[in-house]
Scaffold this motif. Structure first.
Motif, PDB file in Angstrom:
ATOM      1  N   HIS A  22       0.816  -1.215   0.000  1.00 48.63           N
ATOM      2  CA  HIS A  22       0.000   0.000   0.000  1.00 48.63           C
ATOM      3  C   HIS A  22       0.855   1.273   0.000  1.00 48.63           C
ATOM      4  O   HIS A  22       0.321   2.374   0.089  1.00 48.63           O
ATOM      5  CB  HIS A  22      -0.927  -0.003   1.223  1.00 48.63           C
ATOM      6  N   CYS A  23       2.184   1.111  -0.068  1.00 55.95           N
ATOM      7  CA  CYS A  23       3.075   2.292  -0.054  1.00 55.95           C
ATOM      8  C   CYS A  23       3.758   2.472  -1.416  1.00 55.95           C
ATOM      9  O   CYS A  23       4.202   1.496  -2.023  1.00 55.95           O
ATOM     10  CB  CYS A  23       4.169   2.132   1.002  1.00 55.95           C
ATOM     11  N   THR A  24       3.854   3.727  -1.843  1.00 55.93           N
ATOM     12  CA  THR A  24       4.547   4.039  -3.109  1.00 55.93           C
ATOM     13  C   THR A  24       5.523   5.188  -2.885  1.00 55.93           C
ATOM     14  O   THR A  24       5.219   6.135  -2.146  1.00 55.93           O
ATOM     15  CB  THR A  24       3.520   4.468  -4.189  1.00 55.93           C
ATOM     16  N   LEU A  25       6.681   5.063  -3.518  1.00 59.92           N
ATOM     17  CA  LEU A  25       7.681   6.143  -3.498  1.00 59.92           C
ATOM     18  C   LEU A  25       7.946   6.576  -4.931  1.00 59.92           C
ATOM     19  O   LEU A  25       8.303   5.759  -5.770  1.00 59.92           O
ATOM     20  CB  LEU A  25       8.987   5.634  -2.869  1.00 59.92           C
ATOM     21  N   TRP A  26       7.745   7.862  -5.213  1.00 63.29           N
ATOM     22  CA  TRP A  26       8.150   8.423  -6.506  1.00 63.29           C
ATOM     23  C   TRP A  26       9.529   9.034  -6.277  1.00 63.29           C
ATOM     24  O   TRP A  26       9.712   9.848  -5.342  1.00 63.29           O
ATOM     25  CB  TRP A  26       7.158   9.493  -6.961  1.00 63.29           C
ATOM     26  N   LYS A  27      10.471   8.670  -7.110  1.00 55.06           N
ATOM     27  CA  LYS A  27      11.860   9.064  -6.824  1.00 55.06           C
ATOM     28  C   LYS A  27      12.698   9.151  -8.103  1.00 55.06           C
ATOM     29  O   LYS A  27      12.295   8.646  -9.165  1.00 55.06           O
ATOM     30  CB  LYS A  27      12.487   8.056  -5.863  1.00 55.06           C
ATOM     31  N   ALA A  28      13.841   9.819  -7.962  1.00 55.54           N
ATOM     32  CA  ALA A  28      14.864   9.818  -9.012  1.00 55.54           C
ATOM     33  C   ALA A  28      16.159   9.410  -8.314  1.00 55.54           C
ATOM     34  O   ALA A  28      16.517  10.004  -7.290  1.00 55.54           O
ATOM     35  CB  ALA A  28      14.995  11.209  -9.618  1.00 55.54           C
ATOM     36  N   ASP A  29      16.841   8.416  -8.851  1.00 55.41           N
ATOM     37  CA  ASP A  29      18.034   7.884  -8.167  1.00 55.41           C
ATOM     38  C   ASP A  29      19.121   8.941  -7.982  1.00 55.41           C
ATOM     39  O   ASP A  29      19.931   8.861  -7.063  1.00 55.41           O
ATOM     40  CB  ASP A  29      18.610   6.698  -8.949  1.00 55.41           C
ATOM     41  N   ARG A  30      19.141   9.911  -8.906  1.00 56.21           N
ATOM     42  CA  ARG A  30      20.177  10.946  -8.863  1.00 56.21           C
ATOM     43  C   ARG A  30      20.031  11.869  -7.643  1.00 56.21           C
ATOM     44  O   ARG A  30      20.975  12.499  -7.210  1.00 56.21           O
ATOM     45  CB  ARG A  30      20.026  11.784 -10.137  1.00 56.21           C
ATOM     46  N   SER A  31      18.833  11.937  -7.110  1.00 58.05           N
ATOM     47  CA  SER A  31      18.523  12.925  -6.062  1.00 58.05           C
ATOM     48  C   SER A  31      18.934  12.442  -4.662  1.00 58.05           C
ATOM     49  O   SER A  31      18.518  11.367  -4.219  1.00 58.05           O
ATOM     50  CB  SER A  31      17.016  13.197  -6.109  1.00 58.05           C
ATOM     51  N   PRO A  32      19.735  13.232  -3.921  1.00 54.15           N
ATOM     52  CA  PRO A  32      20.139  12.799  -2.577  1.00 54.15           C
ATOM     53  C   PRO A  32      18.963  12.523  -1.633  1.00 54.15           C
ATOM     54  O   PRO A  32      18.967  11.487  -0.958  1.00 54.15           O
ATOM     55  CB  PRO A  32      21.030  13.941  -2.068  1.00 54.15           C
ATOM     56  N   PRO A  33      17.941  13.399  -1.545  1.00 53.55           N
ATOM     57  CA  PRO A  33      16.853  13.065  -0.609  1.00 53.55           C
ATOM     58  C   PRO A  33      16.132  11.771  -0.985  1.00 53.55           C
ATOM     59  O   PRO A  33      15.691  11.022  -0.095  1.00 53.55           O
ATOM     60  CB  PRO A  33      15.898  14.257  -0.687  1.00 53.55           C
ATOM     61  N   CYS A  34      16.025  11.501  -2.290  1.00 58.05           N
ATOM     62  CA  CYS A  34      15.392  10.231  -2.701  1.00 58.05           C
ATOM     63  C   CYS A  34      16.259   9.060  -2.253  1.00 58.05           C
ATOM     64  O   CYS A  34      15.759   8.047  -1.755  1.00 58.05           O
ATOM     65  CB  CYS A  34      15.218  10.169  -4.223  1.00 58.05           C
ATOM     66  N   ARG A  35      17.578   9.214  -2.403  1.00 49.89           N
ATOM     67  CA  ARG A  35      18.479   8.122  -1.988  1.00 49.89           C
ATOM     68  C   ARG A  35      18.464   7.930  -0.468  1.00 49.89           C
ATOM     69  O   ARG A  35      18.652   6.816   0.008  1.00 49.89           O
ATOM     70  CB  ARG A  35      19.900   8.386  -2.502  1.00 49.89           C
ATOM     71  N   ALA A  36      18.229   9.014   0.279  1.00 50.53           N
ATOM     72  CA  ALA A  36      18.118   8.863   1.742  1.00 50.53           C
ATOM     73  C   ALA A  36      16.922   7.958   2.060  1.00 50.53           C
ATOM     74  O   ALA A  36      17.022   7.063   2.905  1.00 50.53           O
ATOM     75  CB  ALA A  36      17.950  10.228   2.408  1.00 50.53           C
ATOM     76  N   VAL A  37      15.817   8.181   1.376  1.00 53.35           N
ATOM     77  CA  VAL A  37      14.631   7.340   1.624  1.00 53.35           C
ATOM     78  C   VAL A  37      14.902   5.904   1.167  1.00 53.35           C
ATOM     79  O   VAL A  37      14.569   4.941   1.870  1.00 53.35           O
ATOM     80  CB  VAL A  37      13.386   7.912   0.898  1.00 53.35           C
ATOM     81  N   MET A  38      15.537   5.755   0.013  1.00 51.16           N
ATOM     82  CA  MET A  38      15.823   4.398  -0.496  1.00 51.16           C
ATOM     83  C   MET A  38      16.751   3.639   0.462  1.00 51.16           C
ATOM     84  O   MET A  38      16.575   2.447   0.719  1.00 51.16           O
ATOM     85  CB  MET A  38      16.433   4.492  -1.894  1.00 51.16           C
ATOM     86  N   MET A  39      17.757   4.357   1.008  1.00 55.44           N
ATOM     87  CA  MET A  39      18.657   3.698   1.972  1.00 55.44           C
ATOM     88  C   MET A  39      17.889   3.317   3.237  1.00 55.44           C
ATOM     89  O   MET A  39      18.079   2.224   3.782  1.00 55.44           O
ATOM     90  CB  MET A  39      19.831   4.621   2.342  1.00 55.44           C
ATOM     91  N   ALA A  40      17.028   4.239   3.702  1.00 59.71           N
ATOM     92  CA  ALA A  40      16.245   3.936   4.916  1.00 59.71           C
ATOM     93  C   ALA A  40      15.376   2.699   4.678  1.00 59.71           C
ATOM     94  O   ALA A  40      15.282   1.823   5.544  1.00 59.71           O
ATOM     95  CB  ALA A  40      15.393   5.140   5.301  1.00 59.71           C
ATOM     96  N   LEU A  41      14.761   2.622   3.514  1.00 59.02           N
ATOM     97  CA  LEU A  41      13.915   1.447   3.206  1.00 59.02           C
ATOM     98  C   LEU A  41      14.735   0.159   3.304  1.00 59.02           C
ATOM     99  O   LEU A  41      14.297  -0.818   3.925  1.00 59.02           O
ATOM    100  CB  LEU A  41      13.319   1.569   1.794  1.00 59.02           C
ATOM    101  N   ASP A  42      15.918   0.171   2.709  1.00 59.89           N
ATOM    102  CA  ASP A  42      16.756  -1.041   2.743  1.00 59.89           C
ATOM    103  C   ASP A  42      17.267  -1.321   4.155  1.00 59.89           C
ATOM    104  O   ASP A  42      17.306  -2.469   4.591  1.00 59.89           O
ATOM    105  CB  ASP A  42      17.927  -0.923   1.752  1.00 59.89           C
ATOM    106  N   ALA A  43      17.639  -0.264   4.879  1.00 58.27           N
ATOM    107  CA  ALA A  43      18.121  -0.452   6.254  1.00 58.27           C
ATOM    108  C   ALA A  43      17.025  -1.050   7.122  1.00 58.27           C
ATOM    109  O   ALA A  43      17.282  -1.910   7.965  1.00 58.27           O
ATOM    110  CB  ALA A  43      18.576   0.889   6.828  1.00 58.27           C
ATOM    111  N   LEU A  44      15.798  -0.596   6.909  1.00 56.79           N
ATOM    112  CA  LEU A  44      14.663  -1.074   7.721  1.00 56.79           C
ATOM    113  C   LEU A  44      14.083  -2.373   7.167  1.00 56.79           C
ATOM    114  O   LEU A  44      13.120  -2.907   7.718  1.00 56.79           O
ATOM    115  CB  LEU A  44      13.570   0.008   7.761  1.00 56.79           C
ATOM    116  N   ASN A  45      14.661  -2.831   6.056  1.00 63.00           N
ATOM    117  CA  ASN A  45      14.215  -4.063   5.403  1.00 63.00           C
ATOM    118  C   ASN A  45      12.751  -3.985   4.974  1.00 63.00           C
ATOM    119  O   ASN A  45      11.975  -4.925   5.172  1.00 63.00           O
ATOM    120  CB  ASN A  45      14.448  -5.265   6.338  1.00 63.00           C
TER     121      ASN A  45
END
Ligand SMILES: N[C@@H](CCC(=O)N[C@@H](CS)C(=O)NCC(=O)O)C(=O)O
Length: 237
Positions: free
Chosen positions: A16-39
């Motif tokens: 039920h969760c969606t993230l719109w992102k661009a890999d180049r963007s630091p704030p997007c990568r912060a969220v992507m890293m948090a997602l992976d860290a939190l599994n």
């Protein structure tokens, strides 16, 4: 816009969760890293910022600021990376490892996030946007100085500690690593002048979520910058 490939590691799926992102963007990568860290695994949609897709009508409904990342969890819509990562940890992670539950520990992470939001990221933006969008061919000297000043801040913040937020890496470290690794492409962190900061960045670069969620987008940013920047016109402070 396109749905990104699913993660290789089996993780906690939040359909039920969606993230719109661009890999180049630091704030997007912060969220992507948090997602992976939190599994956590959610639907990720790639947005092409060069084509202005983040300003299109579909996303404008979700974010009047016309920025990325944008996150949706059922009826909840968030459009700031710091709010998104804190929400994900508080809502979906019981352990408190990345976002402590005690008020004092939590305030330390908030403090780091405010530092990123009010100082570090704006300095990234001021240095990078003229190159990315206004045909500027170098990092402007006043931006180099502002970035070096931030490096000095962070070097001081690391006195007597291995990580910025506590005894292990937290959301504060993750957020700052996304911005700092990107700044490092434009104004390299000199290990002689900033030994603690450069060791911290190295340690962060070995964290698994940095490898899975920061490295690729950082490489894309670096390549794009290299195309636009006249390397020999880089200046130092
Ligand atoms: N404080 C916001 C900053 C978001 C932001 O400015 N994102 C940039 C990408 S790095 C953006 O979408 N810029 C689009 C634009 O300014 O047109 C956050 O942390 O999420």
């Amino acid at each position: 816009m396109g749905i990104s490939g699913s993660k290789k590691v089996i993780s906690h799926g939040l359909k039920h969760c969606t993230l719109w992102k661009a890999d180049r963007s630091p704030p997007c990568r912060a969220v992507m890293m948090a997602l992976d860290a939190l599994n956590l695994s959610i639907t990720e949609v790639d947005v092409n910022m060069d084509k202005g897709e983040h300003r299109g009508p579909e996303l404008a409904v979700y974010n009047p600021l016309q920025t990325l990342p944008i996150f949706k969890d059922r009826e909840l819509i968030l459009n700031d990376s710091h709010a998104i990562t804190s929400y994900l940890a508080a809502r979906y992670c019981n352990s408190g490892k990345f976002l402590p539950k005690d008020p004092g520990g939590r305030a330390i992470i908030d403090q780091l996030m405010h530092y990123d939001s009010s100082i570090l990221y704006p300095r990234f933006r001021a240095a990078a946007y003229p190159i990315l969008y206004q045909n500027c061919k170098y990092v402007m000297p006043q931006q180099v100085c502002a970035i070096e000043c931030a490096y000095r801040d962070l070097e001081c913040m690391l006195v007597g500690r291995t990580w910025l937020g506590g005894s292990w890496p937290t959301l504060g470290d993750i957020t700052i690593a996304a911005t700092l690794s990107t700044l490092n492409v434009m104004v390299p962190v000199d290990p002689q002048r900033y030994p603690r900061l450069s060791s911290w960045l190295y340690r962060m670069s070995e964290e698994i979520y940095y490898i899975t969620a920061n490295k690729k987008g950082l490489g894309e940013f670096s390549r794009r910058l290299g195309e636009l920047l006249e390397v020999n016109k880089r200046v130092t402070c």
